[in-house]
Motif scaffolding. Structure first.
Motif, PDB file in Angstrom:
ATOM      1  N   GLY A   1       0.798  -1.221   0.000  1.00 11.64           N
ATOM      2  CA  GLY A   1       0.000   0.000   0.000  1.00 11.64           C
ATOM      3  C   GLY A   1       0.827   1.265   0.000  1.00 11.64           C
ATOM      4  O   GLY A   1       0.283   2.361  -0.205  1.00 11.64           O
ATOM      5  N   GLY A   2       2.118   1.135   0.222  1.00 13.97           N
ATOM      6  CA  GLY A   2       2.987   2.294   0.279  1.00 13.97           C
ATOM      7  C   GLY A   2       3.408   2.792  -1.095  1.00 13.97           C
ATOM      8  O   GLY A   2       2.958   2.274  -2.135  1.00 13.97           O
ATOM      9  N   SER A   3       4.289   3.797  -1.086  1.00 12.93           N
ATOM     10  CA  SER A   3       4.730   4.438  -2.318  1.00 12.93           C
ATOM     11  C   SER A   3       6.242   4.602  -2.341  1.00 12.93           C
ATOM     12  O   SER A   3       6.883   4.717  -1.288  1.00 12.93           O
ATOM     13  N   LEU A   4       6.779   4.618  -3.541  1.00 12.48           N
ATOM     14  CA  LEU A   4       8.176   4.941  -3.772  1.00 12.48           C
ATOM     15  C   LEU A   4       8.278   5.698  -5.087  1.00 12.48           C
ATOM     16  O   LEU A   4       7.423   5.524  -5.974  1.00 12.48           O
ATOM     17  N   ARG A   5       9.311   6.511  -5.213  1.00 16.22           N
ATOM     18  CA  ARG A   5       9.580   7.171  -6.486  1.00 16.22           C
ATOM     19  C   ARG A   5      10.984   6.818  -6.931  1.00 16.22           C
ATOM     20  O   ARG A   5      11.962   7.115  -6.238  1.00 16.22           O
ATOM     21  N   LEU A   6      11.070   6.194  -8.082  1.00 13.29           N
ATOM     22  CA  LEU A   6      12.350   5.834  -8.662  1.00 13.29           C
ATOM     23  C   LEU A   6      12.817   6.929  -9.608  1.00 13.29           C
ATOM     24  O   LEU A   6      12.007   7.576 -10.274  1.00 13.29           O
ATOM     25  N   SER A   7      14.134   7.108  -9.665  1.00 10.13           N
ATOM     26  CA  SER A   7      14.730   8.097 -10.550  1.00 10.13           C
ATOM     27  C   SER A   7      15.665   7.418 -11.541  1.00 10.13           C
ATOM     28  O   SER A   7      16.367   6.464 -11.187  1.00 10.13           O
ATOM     29  N   CYS A   8      15.669   7.929 -12.748  1.00 11.89           N
ATOM     30  CA  CYS A   8      16.574   7.469 -13.802  1.00 11.89           C
ATOM     31  C   CYS A   8      17.269   8.727 -14.326  1.00 11.89           C
ATOM     32  O   CYS A   8      16.678   9.504 -15.075  1.00 11.89           O
ATOM     33  N   VAL A   9      18.514   8.920 -13.885  1.00 11.81           N
ATOM     34  CA  VAL A   9      19.241  10.134 -14.212  1.00 11.81           C
ATOM     35  C   VAL A   9      20.181   9.883 -15.384  1.00 11.81           C
ATOM     36  O   VAL A   9      20.956   8.919 -15.376  1.00 11.81           O
ATOM     37  N   ALA A  10      20.107  10.761 -16.362  1.00  6.72           N
ATOM     38  CA  ALA A  10      20.952  10.637 -17.542  1.00  6.72           C
ATOM     39  C   ALA A  10      22.192  11.492 -17.398  1.00  6.72           C
ATOM     40  O   ALA A  10      22.142  12.606 -16.864  1.00  6.72           O
TER      41      ALA A  10
ATOM     42  N   GLY B   1       8.676  -5.568 -18.904  1.00 11.92           N
ATOM     43  CA  GLY B   1       8.481  -4.141 -19.075  1.00 11.92           C
ATOM     44  C   GLY B   1       7.452  -3.606 -18.105  1.00 11.92           C
ATOM     45  O   GLY B   1       6.435  -4.258 -17.836  1.00 11.92           O
ATOM     46  N   VAL B   2       7.704  -2.433 -17.564  1.00  6.16           N
ATOM     47  CA  VAL B   2       6.807  -1.790 -16.604  1.00  6.16           C
ATOM     48  C   VAL B   2       6.143  -0.565 -17.233  1.00  6.16           C
ATOM     49  O   VAL B   2       4.920  -0.433 -17.230  1.00  6.16           O
ATOM     50  N   SER B   3       6.971   0.328 -17.771  1.00 10.45           N
ATOM     51  CA  SER B   3       6.442   1.561 -18.337  1.00 10.45           C
ATOM     52  C   SER B   3       7.502   2.185 -19.222  1.00 10.45           C
ATOM     53  O   SER B   3       8.695   1.901 -19.071  1.00 10.45           O
ATOM     54  N   CYS B   4       7.071   3.022 -20.155  1.00 11.54           N
ATOM     55  CA  CYS B   4       8.009   3.741 -21.010  1.00 11.54           C
ATOM     56  C   CYS B   4       7.399   5.076 -21.396  1.00 11.54           C
ATOM     57  O   CYS B   4       6.174   5.247 -21.345  1.00 11.54           O
TER      58      CYS B   4
ATOM     59  N   PHE C   1       1.117   3.167 -11.130  1.00 13.13           N
ATOM     60  CA  PHE C   1       2.423   3.750 -11.431  1.00 13.13           C
ATOM     61  C   PHE C   1       2.258   4.895 -12.425  1.00 13.13           C
ATOM     62  O   PHE C   1       1.390   4.850 -13.306  1.00 13.13           O
ATOM     63  N   THR C   2       3.112   5.906 -12.291  1.00  6.44           N
ATOM     64  CA  THR C   2       3.128   7.023 -13.230  1.00  6.44           C
ATOM     65  C   THR C   2       4.558   7.329 -13.621  1.00  6.44           C
ATOM     66  O   THR C   2       5.400   7.556 -12.752  1.00  6.44           O
ATOM     67  N   ILE C   3       4.802   7.348 -14.929  1.00  7.84           N
ATOM     68  CA  ILE C   3       6.129   7.709 -15.437  1.00  7.84           C
ATOM     69  C   ILE C   3       6.094   9.170 -15.858  1.00  7.84           C
ATOM     70  O   ILE C   3       5.078   9.656 -16.383  1.00  7.84           O
ATOM     71  N   SER C   4       7.185   9.874 -15.599  1.00  8.97           N
ATOM     72  CA  SER C   4       7.233  11.291 -15.948  1.00  8.97           C
ATOM     73  C   SER C   4       8.672  11.691 -16.220  1.00  8.97           C
ATOM     74  O   SER C   4       9.603  10.940 -15.947  1.00  8.97           O
ATOM     75  N   GLU C   5       8.817  12.899 -16.759  1.00  9.95           N
ATOM     76  CA  GLU C   5      10.143  13.403 -17.093  1.00  9.95           C
ATOM     77  C   GLU C   5      10.316  14.788 -16.489  1.00  9.95           C
ATOM     78  O   GLU C   5       9.350  15.540 -16.330  1.00  9.95           O
ATOM     79  N   ASP C   6      11.545  15.105 -16.159  1.00 10.89           N
ATOM     80  CA  ASP C   6      11.889  16.448 -15.727  1.00 10.89           C
ATOM     81  C   ASP C   6      13.118  16.837 -16.541  1.00 10.89           C
ATOM     82  O   ASP C   6      14.238  16.409 -16.238  1.00 10.89           O
TER      83      ASP C   6
ATOM     84  N   GLU D   1      15.998  18.485 -14.730  1.00  8.24           N
ATOM     85  CA  GLU D   1      16.813  17.576 -13.921  1.00  8.24           C
ATOM     86  C   GLU D   1      17.427  16.465 -14.765  1.00  8.24           C
ATOM     87  O   GLU D   1      18.186  15.652 -14.240  1.00  8.24           O
ATOM     88  N   ASN D   2      17.054  16.428 -16.063  1.00  8.55           N
ATOM     89  CA  ASN D   2      17.548  15.378 -16.961  1.00  8.55           C
ATOM     90  C   ASN D   2      17.263  13.995 -16.388  1.00  8.55           C
ATOM     91  O   ASN D   2      18.120  13.095 -16.394  1.00  8.55           O
ATOM     92  N   THR D   3      16.032  13.842 -15.899  1.00  6.45           N
ATOM     93  CA  THR D   3      15.660  12.647 -15.149  1.00  6.45           C
ATOM     94  C   THR D   3      14.279  12.163 -15.572  1.00  6.45           C
ATOM     95  O   THR D   3      13.387  12.980 -15.843  1.00  6.45           O
ATOM     96  N   VAL D   4      14.121  10.846 -15.614  1.00  2.00           N
ATOM     97  CA  VAL D   4      12.810  10.228 -15.772  1.00  2.00           C
ATOM     98  C   VAL D   4      12.455   9.560 -14.444  1.00  2.00           C
ATOM     99  O   VAL D   4      13.287   8.858 -13.859  1.00  2.00           O
ATOM    100  N   TYR D   5      11.237   9.795 -13.982  1.00  3.49           N
ATOM    101  CA  TYR D   5      10.793   9.252 -12.706  1.00  3.49           C
ATOM    102  C   TYR D   5       9.755   8.149 -12.919  1.00  3.49           C
ATOM    103  O   TYR D   5       9.034   8.147 -13.918  1.00  3.49           O
ATOM    104  N   LEU D   6       9.678   7.258 -11.956  1.00  4.71           N
ATOM    105  CA  LEU D   6       8.596   6.285 -11.894  1.00  4.71           C
ATOM    106  C   LEU D   6       7.984   6.381 -10.506  1.00  4.71           C
ATOM    107  O   LEU D   6       8.587   5.928  -9.523  1.00  4.71           O
ATOM    108  N   GLN D   7       6.827   7.022 -10.418  1.00  7.62           N
ATOM    109  CA  GLN D   7       6.097   7.126  -9.160  1.00  7.62           C
ATOM    110  C   GLN D   7       5.274   5.857  -8.987  1.00  7.62           C
ATOM    111  O   GLN D   7       4.436   5.543  -9.839  1.00  7.62           O
ATOM    112  N   MET D   8       5.509   5.146  -7.911  1.00  7.35           N
ATOM    113  CA  MET D   8       4.833   3.872  -7.667  1.00  7.35           C
ATOM    114  C   MET D   8       3.972   3.993  -6.419  1.00  7.35           C
ATOM    115  O   MET D   8       4.501   4.201  -5.317  1.00  7.35           O
TER     116      MET D   8
END
Length: 121
Positions: free
Chosen positions: A15-24, A47-50, A68-73, A76-83
Motif C-alpha cells: 500500500g505504500g509508495s516509492l519514487r524511482l529516478s533514472c538520471v541521464a 516491461g513496466v512503463s516507457c 504507477f506514473t512515469i514522468s520526465e523532468d 533535472e535530466n531525469t525520468v521518474y517512476l512514481q509507484m
C-alpha cells in the motif's frame, strides 16, 4: 559517456509508495524514449512503463496501470517512476534503459545494477 543510473528503491509496506529516478549523464533526455523494466527473483525481466520524453506519451503494463506514473523532468535530466499502492508482487530490481520506440518488450542490453524495490509487511 552516455549513462543512465537508477535510484530510489527501498523497502516499503504493501500500500505504500516509492519514487524511482533514472538520471541521464552525457546526453540530454529531451528527445528520447526511456523505459522502466523489472526482474523479480526467479522470473524473467518484464516491461513496466516507457515514455517518449518529447511527446510525453507513455505506456504501462497492465499490472501497474493506474498505480504507477512515469514522468520526465527535463531540467533535472531525469525520468521518474512514481509507484503507489505497491503490492508484494511489485518486489523486484528495477532498471531503466533507452528504447528505439515506445515498447514494453525487453530489449537486449547490458543492464546496469538497477535499484531494489521490496514490498513486504
Amino acid at each position: 559517456q552516455l549513462q543512465l543510473v537508477e535510484s530510489g528503491g527501498g523497502w516499503v509496506q504493501p500500500g505504500g509508495s516509492l519514487r524511482l529516478s533514472c538520471v541521464a549523464s552525457g546526453f540530454r533526455l529531451d528527445n528520447s524514449v526511456i523505459g522502466w523494466f523489472r526482474q523479480a527473483p526467479g522470473k524473467e525481466r518484464e516491461g513496466v512503463s516507457c515514455i517518449n520524453t518529447s511527446s510525453g506519451v507513455a505506456n504501462y503494463a497492465d499490472s501497474v496501470r493506474g498505480r504507477f506514473t512515469i514522468s520526465e523532468d527535463n531540467a533535472e535530466n531525469t525520468v521518474y517512476l512514481q509507484m503507489n499502492s505497491l503490492k508484494p508482487e511489485d518486489t523486484a530490481i528495477y532498471y531503466c534503459t533507452f528504447l528505439p520506440f515506445l515498447t514494453l518488450s525487453v530489449p537486449l542490453r547490458n543492464w546496469g545494477q538497477g535499484t531494489q524495490v521490496t514490498v513486504s509487511s
